[in-house]
Scaffold this motif. Structure first.
Motif, PDB file in Angstrom:
ATOM      1  N   GLY A 129       0.785  -1.206   0.068  1.00 44.84           N
ATOM      2  CA  GLY A 129      -0.028   0.005   0.023  1.00 44.84           C
ATOM      3  C   GLY A 129       0.719   1.271   0.013  1.00 44.84           C
ATOM      4  O   GLY A 129       1.783   1.495  -0.750  1.00 44.84           O
ATOM      5  N   ALA A 130       0.418   2.379   0.746  1.00 49.13           N
ATOM      6  CA  ALA A 130       0.838   3.431   0.709  1.00 49.13           C
ATOM      7  C   ALA A 130       2.373   3.721   1.209  1.00 49.13           C
ATOM      8  O   ALA A 130       3.313   4.502   1.026  1.00 49.13           O
ATOM      9  CB  ALA A 130       0.201   4.652   1.672  1.00 49.13           C
ATOM     10  N   GLY A 131       2.780   2.552   1.960  1.00 51.80           N
ATOM     11  CA  GLY A 131       4.229   2.560   2.507  1.00 51.80           C
ATOM     12  C   GLY A 131       5.328   1.791   1.565  1.00 51.80           C
ATOM     13  O   GLY A 131       6.350   1.517   2.091  1.00 51.80           O
ATOM     14  N   LYS A 132       4.873   1.039   0.443  1.00 52.93           N
ATOM     15  CA  LYS A 132       5.631   0.391  -0.249  1.00 52.93           C
ATOM     16  C   LYS A 132       6.813   1.093  -0.494  1.00 52.93           C
ATOM     17  O   LYS A 132       6.779   2.002  -1.207  1.00 52.93           O
ATOM     18  CB  LYS A 132       4.773   0.070  -1.722  1.00 52.93           C
ATOM     19  CG  LYS A 132       5.674  -1.168  -2.292  1.00 52.93           C
ATOM     20  CD  LYS A 132       4.455  -1.404  -3.569  1.00 52.93           C
ATOM     21  CE  LYS A 132       5.116  -2.609  -4.283  1.00 52.93           C
ATOM     22  NZ  LYS A 132       4.077  -2.846  -5.319  1.00 52.93           N
ATOM     23  N   GLY A 133       7.999   0.271  -0.541  1.00 53.53           N
ATOM     24  CA  GLY A 133       9.434   0.790  -0.745  1.00 53.53           C
ATOM     25  C   GLY A 133      10.105   1.466   0.509  1.00 53.53           C
ATOM     26  O   GLY A 133      11.075   1.678   0.365  1.00 53.53           O
ATOM     27  N   ALA A 134       9.369   1.816   1.371  1.00 53.59           N
ATOM     28  CA  ALA A 134      10.133   2.688   2.515  1.00 53.59           C
ATOM     29  C   ALA A 134      10.654   1.517   3.523  1.00 53.59           C
ATOM     30  O   ALA A 134      10.244   0.525   3.661  1.00 53.59           O
ATOM     31  CB  ALA A 134       8.861   3.368   3.447  1.00 53.59           C
ATOM     32  N   LEU A 135      11.726   2.034   3.996  1.00 58.88           N
ATOM     33  CA  LEU A 135      12.581   1.140   5.110  1.00 58.88           C
ATOM     34  C   LEU A 135      11.891   1.356   6.381  1.00 58.88           C
ATOM     35  O   LEU A 135      11.780   0.233   7.312  1.00 58.88           O
ATOM     36  CB  LEU A 135      14.038   1.686   4.975  1.00 58.88           C
ATOM     37  CG  LEU A 135      14.995   0.819   5.644  1.00 58.88           C
ATOM     38  CD1 LEU A 135      14.879  -0.713   5.104  1.00 58.88           C
ATOM     39  CD2 LEU A 135      16.476   1.645   5.775  1.00 58.88           C
ATOM     40  N   ASP A 136      11.734   2.771   6.799  1.00 62.92           N
ATOM     41  CA  ASP A 136      11.012   3.081   7.950  1.00 62.92           C
ATOM     42  C   ASP A 136       9.674   3.764   7.979  1.00 62.92           C
ATOM     43  O   ASP A 136       9.721   4.703   7.400  1.00 62.92           O
ATOM     44  CB  ASP A 136      11.964   3.920   8.883  1.00 62.92           C
ATOM     45  CG  ASP A 136      13.351   3.042   9.238  1.00 62.92           C
ATOM     46  OD1 ASP A 136      13.354   2.297   9.698  1.00 62.92           O
ATOM     47  OD2 ASP A 136      14.207   3.842   8.879  1.00 62.92           O
ATOM     48  N   MET A 137       8.861   3.022   8.506  1.00 63.42           N
ATOM     49  CA  MET A 137       7.443   3.701   8.585  1.00 63.42           C
ATOM     50  C   MET A 137       6.669   3.543   9.797  1.00 63.42           C
ATOM     51  O   MET A 137       6.875   2.709  10.512  1.00 63.42           O
ATOM     52  CB  MET A 137       6.551   2.633   7.156  1.00 63.42           C
ATOM     53  CG  MET A 137       5.145   2.985   7.341  1.00 63.42           C
ATOM     54  SD  MET A 137       4.252   1.830   6.033  1.00 63.42           S
ATOM     55  CE  MET A 137       2.884   1.409   7.081  1.00 63.42           C
ATOM     56  N   ILE A 138       5.639   4.459   9.971  1.00 66.02           N
ATOM     57  CA  ILE A 138       4.718   4.552  11.280  1.00 66.02           C
ATOM     58  C   ILE A 138       3.420   4.558  10.603  1.00 66.02           C
ATOM     59  O   ILE A 138       2.828   5.209   9.874  1.00 66.02           O
ATOM     60  CB  ILE A 138       5.102   5.726  12.018  1.00 66.02           C
ATOM     61  CG1 ILE A 138       6.270   5.508  12.480  1.00 66.02           C
ATOM     62  CG2 ILE A 138       3.777   5.484  13.224  1.00 66.02           C
ATOM     63  CD1 ILE A 138       6.724   7.001  13.333  1.00 66.02           C
ATOM     64  N   ILE A 159      -7.160   4.700  18.911  1.00 73.09           N
ATOM     65  CA  ILE A 159      -6.144   5.064  17.962  1.00 73.09           C
ATOM     66  C   ILE A 159      -5.096   3.787  18.042  1.00 73.09           C
ATOM     67  O   ILE A 159      -4.556   3.577  18.911  1.00 73.09           O
ATOM     68  CB  ILE A 159      -5.579   6.127  18.490  1.00 73.09           C
ATOM     69  CG1 ILE A 159      -6.418   7.465  18.666  1.00 73.09           C
ATOM     70  CG2 ILE A 159      -4.402   6.691  17.635  1.00 73.09           C
ATOM     71  CD1 ILE A 159      -6.990   7.964  17.371  1.00 73.09           C
ATOM     72  N   GLY A 160      -5.022   3.132  16.848  1.00 66.51           N
ATOM     73  CA  GLY A 160      -4.173   2.077  16.531  1.00 66.51           C
ATOM     74  C   GLY A 160      -2.894   2.509  15.987  1.00 66.51           C
ATOM     75  O   GLY A 160      -2.955   3.547  15.249  1.00 66.51           O
ATOM     76  N   GLY A 161      -1.793   1.578  16.160  1.00 65.86           N
ATOM     77  CA  GLY A 161      -0.738   1.834  15.348  1.00 65.86           C
ATOM     78  C   GLY A 161       0.360   0.739  15.178  1.00 65.86           C
ATOM     79  O   GLY A 161       0.112  -0.075  16.078  1.00 65.86           O
ATOM     80  N   GLY A 162       1.266   0.900  14.496  1.00 68.74           N
ATOM     81  CA  GLY A 162       2.350  -0.153  14.242  1.00 68.74           C
ATOM     82  C   GLY A 162       3.610   0.488  13.757  1.00 68.74           C
ATOM     83  O   GLY A 162       3.587   1.671  13.239  1.00 68.74           O
ATOM     84  N   LEU A 163       4.744  -0.162  14.089  1.00 67.75           N
ATOM     85  CA  LEU A 163       6.014   0.437  13.557  1.00 67.75           C
ATOM     86  C   LEU A 163       6.679  -0.457  12.531  1.00 67.75           C
ATOM     87  O   LEU A 163       6.721  -1.941  12.636  1.00 67.75           O
ATOM     88  CB  LEU A 163       6.790   0.557  14.644  1.00 67.75           C
ATOM     89  CG  LEU A 163       6.375   1.243  15.852  1.00 67.75           C
ATOM     90  CD1 LEU A 163       7.229   1.104  17.257  1.00 67.75           C
ATOM     91  CD2 LEU A 163       6.126   2.649  15.509  1.00 67.75           C
ATOM     92  N   ILE A 164       7.272   0.008  11.330  1.00 70.25           N
ATOM     93  CA  ILE A 164       8.258  -0.822  10.617  1.00 70.25           C
ATOM     94  C   ILE A 164       9.652  -0.249  10.550  1.00 70.25           C
ATOM     95  O   ILE A 164       9.906   0.965  10.444  1.00 70.25           O
ATOM     96  CB  ILE A 164       7.710  -0.589   9.077  1.00 70.25           C
ATOM     97  CG1 ILE A 164       6.079  -1.373   8.859  1.00 70.25           C
ATOM     98  CG2 ILE A 164       8.470  -1.274   8.109  1.00 70.25           C
ATOM     99  CD1 ILE A 164       5.972  -2.717   9.154  1.00 70.25           C
TER     100      ILE A 164
END
Length: 327
Positions: free
Chosen positions: A125-134, A142-147
């Motif tokens: 999706g929107a974060g495709k190709g990113a090394l670090d993403m929130i 409010i949910g969340g996750g870390l890459i």
């Protein structure tokens, strides 16, 4: 090598969505109401029926799929597939993985629903190709996750990513977790509805609850928020602006700590309001970045997969675990 087909399942307090997924593509899917008030066994039965409907649509049976992976709302013990706590379902220590394995006889993995949604957005999706993403999801809570370094970061206890409980206002409103000042106590739909009630008790006027009634809604939904803004309801505008402010503070704090390439915002409110919801958050965040150099390159964007993020992400998680088990 043939790309495996995996059943990805998004288990929520309102809906269950199951999908047959191959390399990020949903082949067939089915949704059912969760109805957690009917009890654990009833929900397990509904999960099974939802998955079996996908089997029927694919003209297949369980053995034709490599695995089932389900994202569950709450604290999950990944190794055992036990849902330790899922307040929105009323679950404690439910052996979800074992229960589904007994019903289908193929590998079953369980993870947190937001974590798998974030993985879905990162890989497809929107974060495709990113090394670090929130990933930040604005909804009932409010949910969340870390890459981090291209992989989900769970923390040494598996407790990382509780983004909704970052404190943005010390000694502020009491959150559902029992602490004071969490961003969830200001920016979730649950909090916004509570704040509107409180302001009405002080004599403020609003059309929000009339709009809820007209739409047949029992809770503040994204569509109600949108309609209230279109009606230029001043209290709704104020409450939303406060929510955006605190989400901006949250975003700045996360950027200052983790320095990600991208922050992906998802959830019903973001899907409904889009960029108009994100722009004020971005403005506030940029005002509070510690390191200004290159800050304009940090992207704050809406999620792309919508409701499909859960099943797609679950399939990614399953495929990675299958590879690890034979590697």
């Amino acid at each position: 090598m043939t790309v495996p087909i995996i059943i990805g399942v998004d288990l929520g307090a309102t809906n269950i969505e199951a999908a047959a997924v191959r390399d990020g593509e949903i082949l067939k899917s089915k949704k059912k109401k969760t109805r957690p008030e009917k009890g654990i066994e009833a929900v397990l039965d509904r999960i099974e029926k939802t998955i079996r409907t996908v089997f029927e649509k694919m003209d297949a049976e369980a053995s034709d799929f490599s695995a089932i992976c389900i994202g569950a709302p709450g604290a999950v013990e990944e190794e055992t597939g036990i849902v330790r706590s899922a307040p929105n379902l009323g679950w404690d220590n439910v052996p979800l993985g074992e229960a589904l394995h007994d019903r289908f006889g193929i590998p079953v993995m369980v993870d947190n629903d937001v974590n798998v949604g974030v993985v879905g957005e990162h890989v497809h999706g929107a974060g495709k190709g990113a090394l670090d993403m929130i990933g930040i999801f604005v909804g009932t809570g409010i949910g969340g996750g870390l890459i981090i370094d291209g992989a989900p970061h769970h923390g040494w206890r598996g407790a990382a990513g509780e983004i909704g409980h970052v404190i943005v206002k010390p000694h502020g409103r009491t959150c559902g977790c029992g602490r004071d000042g969490c961003v969830e106590a200001y920016a979730s739909k649950t909090a916004m509805e509570a704040i509107i009630h409180e302001e009405m008790e002080k004599g403020r006027e609003t059309e929000v609850f009339e709009i809820m009634e007209d739409k047949g809604k029992k809770k503040l939904t994204s569509s109600v928020i949108e309609a209230s803004l279109e009606a230029e309801d001043l209290l709704m505008e104020e409450v939303l602006q406060n929510a955006q402010y605190y989400l901006g503070i949250l975003t700045a704090n996360l950027v200052n700590v983790l320095d990600p390439e991208i922050i992906v915002y998802g959830g019903g409110v973001v899907e409904r309001l889009g960029e108009s919801f994100l722009k004020p958050i971005e403005r506030t965040a940029r005002q509070h970045y510690l390191q200004r150099r290159g800050a304009e390159q940090i992207r704050i964007v809406p999620a792309e997969l919508g409701d499909d993020a859960g099943p797609v992400g679950a399939a990614v998680v399953a495929q990675r675990r299958l590879r690890a088990s034979v590697g």
